[in-house]
Design a protein around this motif. Structure first.
Motif, PDB file in Angstrom:
ATOM      1  N   UNK A 155       0.793  -1.223   0.000  1.00 17.25           N
ATOM      2  CA  UNK A 155       0.000   0.000   0.000  1.00 17.25           C
ATOM      3  C   UNK A 155       0.828   1.277   0.000  1.00 17.25           C
ATOM      4  N   UNK A 156       2.128   1.168   0.145  1.00 12.28           N
ATOM      5  CA  UNK A 156       2.990   2.358   0.119  1.00 12.28           C
ATOM      6  C   UNK A 156       3.829   2.310  -1.159  1.00 12.28           C
ATOM      7  N   UNK A 157       3.692   3.362  -1.947  1.00  8.92           N
ATOM      8  CA  UNK A 157       4.392   3.420  -3.230  1.00  8.92           C
ATOM      9  C   UNK A 157       5.899   3.546  -3.026  1.00  8.92           C
ATOM     10  N   UNK A 158       6.638   2.760  -3.771  1.00 10.15           N
ATOM     11  CA  UNK A 158       8.103   2.815  -3.797  1.00 10.15           C
ATOM     12  C   UNK A 158       8.515   3.076  -5.249  1.00 10.15           C
ATOM     13  N   UNK A 159       9.643   3.708  -5.434  1.00 13.52           N
ATOM     14  CA  UNK A 159      10.085   3.982  -6.803  1.00 13.52           C
ATOM     15  C   UNK A 159      11.536   3.542  -6.987  1.00 13.52           C
ATOM     16  N   UNK A 160      11.874   3.338  -8.228  1.00 12.08           N
ATOM     17  CA  UNK A 160      13.255   3.017  -8.589  1.00 12.08           C
ATOM     18  C   UNK A 160      13.468   3.404 -10.041  1.00 12.08           C
ATOM     19  N   UNK A 161      14.719   3.527 -10.414  1.00 12.17           N
ATOM     20  CA  UNK A 161      15.096   3.864 -11.788  1.00 12.17           C
ATOM     21  C   UNK A 161      15.969   2.756 -12.353  1.00 12.17           C
ATOM     22  N   UNK A 162      15.777   2.478 -13.610  1.00 18.32           N
ATOM     23  CA  UNK A 162      16.623   1.511 -14.310  1.00 18.32           C
ATOM     24  C   UNK A 162      17.546   2.295 -15.231  1.00 18.32           C
ATOM     25  N   UNK A 163      18.829   1.991 -15.153  1.00 17.05           N
ATOM     26  CA  UNK A 163      19.830   2.628 -16.011  1.00 17.05           C
ATOM     27  C   UNK A 163      20.273   1.582 -17.032  1.00 17.05           C
ATOM     28  N   UNK A 164      19.788   1.705 -18.272  1.00 21.09           N
ATOM     29  CA  UNK A 164      20.140   0.707 -19.286  1.00 21.09           C
ATOM     30  C   UNK A 164      21.521   0.985 -19.904  1.00 21.09           C
ATOM     31  N   UNK A 165      22.295  -0.080 -20.072  1.00 18.91           N
ATOM     32  CA  UNK A 165      23.605  -0.012 -20.731  1.00 18.91           C
ATOM     33  C   UNK A 165      23.701  -1.161 -21.733  1.00 18.91           C
ATOM     34  N   UNK A 166      24.470  -0.917 -22.794  1.00 15.07           N
ATOM     35  CA  UNK A 166      24.671  -1.985 -23.777  1.00 15.07           C
ATOM     36  C   UNK A 166      25.868  -2.849 -23.367  1.00 15.07           C
ATOM     37  N   UNK A 167      26.201  -3.838 -24.189  1.00 11.75           N
ATOM     38  CA  UNK A 167      27.275  -4.785 -23.841  1.00 11.75           C
ATOM     39  C   UNK A 167      28.653  -4.142 -23.790  1.00 11.75           C
ATOM     40  N   UNK A 168      28.772  -2.896 -24.252  1.00 14.80           N
ATOM     41  CA  UNK A 168      30.037  -2.170 -24.181  1.00 14.80           C
ATOM     42  C   UNK A 168      30.034  -1.149 -23.042  1.00 14.80           C
ATOM     43  N   UNK A 169      29.015  -1.213 -22.184  1.00 11.02           N
ATOM     44  CA  UNK A 169      28.816  -0.310 -21.038  1.00 11.02           C
ATOM     45  C   UNK A 169      28.414   1.103 -21.438  1.00 11.02           C
ATOM     46  N   UNK A 170      27.970   1.306 -22.666  1.00  9.18           N
ATOM     47  CA  UNK A 170      27.472   2.613 -23.088  1.00  9.18           C
ATOM     48  C   UNK A 170      26.104   2.862 -22.463  1.00  9.18           C
ATOM     49  N   UNK A 171      25.909   4.044 -21.916  1.00  9.76           N
ATOM     50  CA  UNK A 171      24.632   4.437 -21.360  1.00  9.76           C
ATOM     51  C   UNK A 171      23.626   4.626 -22.493  1.00  9.76           C
ATOM     52  N   UNK A 172      22.444   4.060 -22.349  1.00  6.59           N
ATOM     53  CA  UNK A 172      21.384   4.205 -23.357  1.00  6.59           C
ATOM     54  C   UNK A 172      20.410   5.252 -22.833  1.00  6.59           C
ATOM     55  N   UNK A 173      20.411   6.415 -23.461  1.00  5.59           N
ATOM     56  CA  UNK A 173      19.562   7.516 -22.992  1.00  5.59           C
ATOM     57  C   UNK A 173      18.314   7.699 -23.830  1.00  5.59           C
ATOM     58  N   UNK A 174      18.302   7.137 -25.027  1.00  6.99           N
ATOM     59  CA  UNK A 174      17.141   7.243 -25.905  1.00  6.99           C
ATOM     60  C   UNK A 174      17.236   6.172 -26.968  1.00  6.99           C
ATOM     61  N   UNK A 175      16.149   5.986 -27.675  1.00  7.77           N
ATOM     62  CA  UNK A 175      16.177   5.122 -28.840  1.00  7.77           C
ATOM     63  C   UNK A 175      15.905   3.656 -28.600  1.00  7.77           C
ATOM     64  N   UNK A 176      15.426   3.275 -27.410  1.00  9.59           N
ATOM     65  CA  UNK A 176      15.040   1.873 -27.244  1.00  9.59           C
ATOM     66  C   UNK A 176      13.878   1.588 -28.189  1.00  9.59           C
ATOM     67  N   UNK A 177      13.930   0.444 -28.827  1.00  9.96           N
ATOM     68  CA  UNK A 177      12.890   0.122 -29.797  1.00  9.96           C
ATOM     69  C   UNK A 177      11.533   0.005 -29.132  1.00  9.96           C
TER      70      UNK A 177
END
Length: 185
Positions: A155-177
């Motif tokens: 009943x209590x909302x919790x939040x989290x963020x996912x930080x996506x990276x590719x296999x070369x450890x590049x941060x993915x900031x946009x463009x996920x299909x």
């Protein structure tokens, strides 16, 4: 038969996907350099032809920004100024005066490519800046953070963020299909 003259930068040129983008991180980039004399004849035998191929990070032109530097001669010798960000390299010369090069860039960002002969740019060089973008997310390298990752109460909302990276450890900031999703258990 009449032999071709010395290799001339003004008529020599290059083609291939290694000169333009965008490119996905880790994708094979290929370039063919055509050795020509001043009269546009193919130069198939030369001991004085030494093309210099440079792939440079677009943020600067200092020595530390040179990602890849390759010297191409008829017998094919090469050297790397700095191998950082290069996944694989290979090169060869075909008997018709075409120098083939392939490489992979694994880091995202802008890159500039130039090809010179004895310090002179070949026809078309330097080439427009191209961008390397991340490849698909790699679950092992993606991270999650926030209070929702350590527990909670019904009943209590919790939040989290996912930080996506590719296999070369590049941060993915946009463009996920479209339709790409992360599962949470």
């Amino acid at each position: 038969p009449i032999a071709a003259g010395a290799v001339f930068a003004g008529t020599s040129f290059a083609t291939g996907n290694g000169l333009a983008g965008p490119a996905e991180a880790g994708s094979l980039r290929e370039i063919e350099i055509f050795a020509k004399d001043v009269y546009n004849n193919n130069v198939t035998q030369s001991v004085n032809a030494a093309f210099l191929l440079q792939v440079v990070g677009a943020t600067g032109v200092s020595e530390q920004d040179i990602i890849y530097s390759l010297s191409l001669t008829h017998s094919f010798t090469h050297f790397l100024t700095r191998s950082l960000h290069i996944f694989t390299t290979q090169g060869n010369i075909e008997s018709n005066g075409v120098y083939g090069v392939s490489y992979n860039l694994t880091r995202t960002g802008g890159y500039n490519v130039s090809i010179t002969l004895a310090g002179a740019e070949i026809s078309g060089s330097p080439y427009p800046t191209f961008t390397v973008v991340p490849t698909t997310p790699d679950a092992i390298l993606c991270t999650a953070s926030g209070t929702g990752t350590i527990g909670g109460y019904a009943g209590i909302e919790q939040s989290f963020s996912i930080v996506p990276r590719d296999k070369f450890s590049n941060l993915i900031t946009q463009g996920l299909s479209a339709g790409y999703s992360f599962g949470v258990r």
